[in-house]
Design a protein around this motif. Structure first.
Motif, short mmCIF file in Angstrom:
data_model
loop_
_atom_site.label_atom_id
_atom_site.label_comp_id
_atom_site.label_asym_id
_atom_site.label_seq_id
_atom_site.Cartn_x
_atom_site.Cartn_y
_atom_site.Cartn_z
N THR A 1 57.09 61.82 -12.29
CA THR A 1 57.64 60.47 -12.18
C THR A 1 57.23 59.61 -13.37
N GLY A 2 57.61 58.33 -13.29
CA GLY A 2 57.21 57.40 -14.34
C GLY A 2 55.71 57.30 -14.49
N ALA A 3 54.97 57.54 -13.41
CA ALA A 3 53.51 57.48 -13.48
C ALA A 3 52.95 58.59 -14.36
N TYR A 4 53.79 59.60 -14.61
CA TYR A 4 53.37 60.74 -15.42
C TYR A 4 54.09 60.72 -16.77
N SER A 5 54.59 59.56 -17.16
CA SER A 5 55.40 59.40 -18.37
C SER A 5 54.69 59.93 -19.61
N GLY A 6 55.44 60.71 -20.39
CA GLY A 6 54.91 61.21 -21.66
C GLY A 6 54.09 62.47 -21.54
N ARG A 7 53.86 62.95 -20.28
CA ARG A 7 53.06 64.15 -20.11
C ARG A 7 53.79 65.20 -19.27
N ALA A 8 55.10 65.07 -19.16
CA ALA A 8 55.85 65.98 -18.32
C ALA A 8 55.86 67.41 -18.85
N ASP A 9 55.49 67.58 -20.13
CA ASP A 9 55.47 68.93 -20.69
C ASP A 9 54.08 69.56 -20.65
N GLU A 10 53.12 68.88 -20.01
CA GLU A 10 51.80 69.46 -19.87
C GLU A 10 51.85 70.70 -18.99
N ALA A 11 50.96 71.65 -19.26
CA ALA A 11 50.94 72.90 -18.50
C ALA A 11 50.15 72.74 -17.21
N VAL A 12 50.62 71.84 -16.34
CA VAL A 12 49.87 71.55 -15.11
C VAL A 12 49.82 72.75 -14.18
N VAL A 13 50.90 73.54 -14.15
CA VAL A 13 50.91 74.71 -13.27
C VAL A 13 49.83 75.70 -13.70
N SER A 14 49.73 75.93 -15.00
CA SER A 14 48.70 76.84 -15.51
C SER A 14 47.31 76.30 -15.22
N GLN A 15 47.15 74.99 -15.34
CA GLN A 15 45.86 74.37 -15.04
C GLN A 15 45.47 74.58 -13.59
N VAL A 16 46.43 74.42 -12.69
CA VAL A 16 46.17 74.61 -11.26
C VAL A 16 45.80 76.06 -10.95
N VAL A 17 46.54 76.98 -11.58
CA VAL A 17 46.26 78.41 -11.35
C VAL A 17 44.83 78.75 -11.75
N ARG A 18 44.39 78.28 -12.93
CA ARG A 18 43.05 78.59 -13.43
C ARG A 18 41.97 77.87 -12.62
N LYS A 19 42.23 76.60 -12.32
CA LYS A 19 41.19 75.78 -11.70
C LYS A 19 40.96 76.11 -10.23
N TYR A 20 42.05 76.46 -9.51
CA TYR A 20 41.94 76.64 -8.06
C TYR A 20 42.28 78.05 -7.59
N ASP A 21 42.48 78.96 -8.54
CA ASP A 21 42.69 80.38 -8.23
C ASP A 21 43.84 80.58 -7.24
N VAL A 22 44.95 79.86 -7.46
CA VAL A 22 46.11 80.01 -6.58
C VAL A 22 47.20 80.80 -7.29
N ASP A 23 48.05 81.43 -6.51
CA ASP A 23 49.25 82.08 -7.04
C ASP A 23 50.41 81.11 -6.88
N VAL A 24 51.21 80.97 -7.92
CA VAL A 24 52.34 80.03 -7.91
C VAL A 24 53.64 80.81 -8.09
#
Length: 321
Positions: free
Chosen positions: A252-275
């Motif tokens: 959303t707008g609250a995440y403006s300018g960072r929509a291309d960040e690798a958040v999914v990869s960050q979540v996978v590494r940080k919380y050991d989840v499968d996506v």
């Protein structure tokens, strides 16, 4: 700049607009989206009282138009320009004659009219077409004439009735770019109606969705993107049906300018989840990158992962199991 309150328009037993409230800020481009028969065109024509409302009020630039007499209303309309879907040009008049027409009605002297017409044709990119007739123009050129004519009286508000629906995609983009430039350079408040999501996506600051004569939701696009269950977000970023337990992440707008960040990869590494990615879309909307991603999270610390995403300013919605 435009305030519509409790607006109703009926034709006998048929109610075209049913209790609509709409607020358009000064200097913004506001789009009303809806399918054919939703009441969009009737709403627009009620804003400048080309259609007299059955009930409710319309205020433009601080003047309640629905309270004015005929003479005052004609004067007030000079501050409201209108662009039509099928151009509405006079076939027997040249391009310059079409643009000059409202100035003639306003009683502007001939010399001043000529200067204004020249200025307007240059503004819309038709400086060499003053002596041409509508039949000699392309669809995009006809619409540019319509825009120049709508600007003749130096309005503060511009109404657009499906201005691009009769144009090809490339021409549509050029007309939208022109409207955006007019909005930016002259502070024009633009209220447009459309059934094309690309118009909302490309130029609008705020939007409303209309159906059955009523407004279903309205607001600034950045705010609507951040609203759970927003229909506009669904329309902008269509995804496959949500499966039980699936997670929809909206940038959303609250995440403006960072929509291309690798958040999914960050979540996978940080919380050991499968996506498992089920679908997604990323677009430039209202000047910012925005989008939606539908995923299924399994294993690891799934709940903590969802909390992390929410803390980063993302809208996270989990489908009921």
């Amino acid at each position: 700049m435009i305030k519509v309150s409790g607006l109703r328009k009926a034709y006998g037993s048929v109610v075209a607009v049913d209790g609509v409230d709409l607020h358009v800020r000064e200097g913004e481009i506001f789009g009303v989206l809806g399918r054919s028969g939703a009441g969009k065109s009737t709403l627009l024509r009620c804003v400048n009282l080309l259609e007299r409302p059955t009930g409710g009020s319309v205020t433009v630039g601080g003047r309640e138009l629905t309270a004015l007499g005929d003479r005052e209303l004609r004067q007030a309309r000079q501050g409201i320009g209108m662009i039509h879907q099928h151009f509405a040009l006079l076939s027997s008049r040249t391009v310059a004659g079409n643009v000059a027409f409202p100035l003639e009605i306003m009683g502007v002297p001939r010399g001043e009219r000529a200067r204004r017409v020249e200025e307007l044709l240059d503004l819309v990119g038709l400086a060499g077409k003053a002596g041409a007739y509508p039949a000699q123009l392309s669809g995009g050129q006809k619409q540019r004439v319509g825009i120049a004519r709508a600007l003749a009286g130096r309005p503060s508000v511009l109404l657009s009735d499906e201005a691009t629906s009769a144009l090809d995609p490339g021409t549509t983009q050029s007309i939208l770019a022109l409207l955006k430039r007019l909005n930016r350079d002259f502070g024009l408040t633009i209220l447009l109606i459309t059934h094309e999501m690309d118009v909302i996506r490309g130029v609008c600051d705020s939007a409303a969705i209309m159906s059955g004569g009523r407004i279903e939701e309205a607001g600034r696009i950045a705010d609507l993107l951040a609203r759970p269950g927003s229909r506009l977000t669904e329309e902008l970023f269509p995804l496959p049906p949500a499966e039980p337990g699936s997670v929809t992440i909206t940038f959303t707008g609250a995440y403006s300018g960072r929509a291309d960040e690798a958040v999914v990869s960050q979540v996978v590494r940080k919380y050991d989840v499968d996506v498992n990615i089920l679908g997604g879309a990323l677009e430039e909307v209202a000047g910012v990158s925005a989008g939606r991603l539908r995923v299924r999270l399994t294993g690891g610390e799934s709940e903590a992962a969802l909390g992390y995403l929410r803390d980063r300013g993302l809208l996270v919605e989990v489908a009921a199991r």
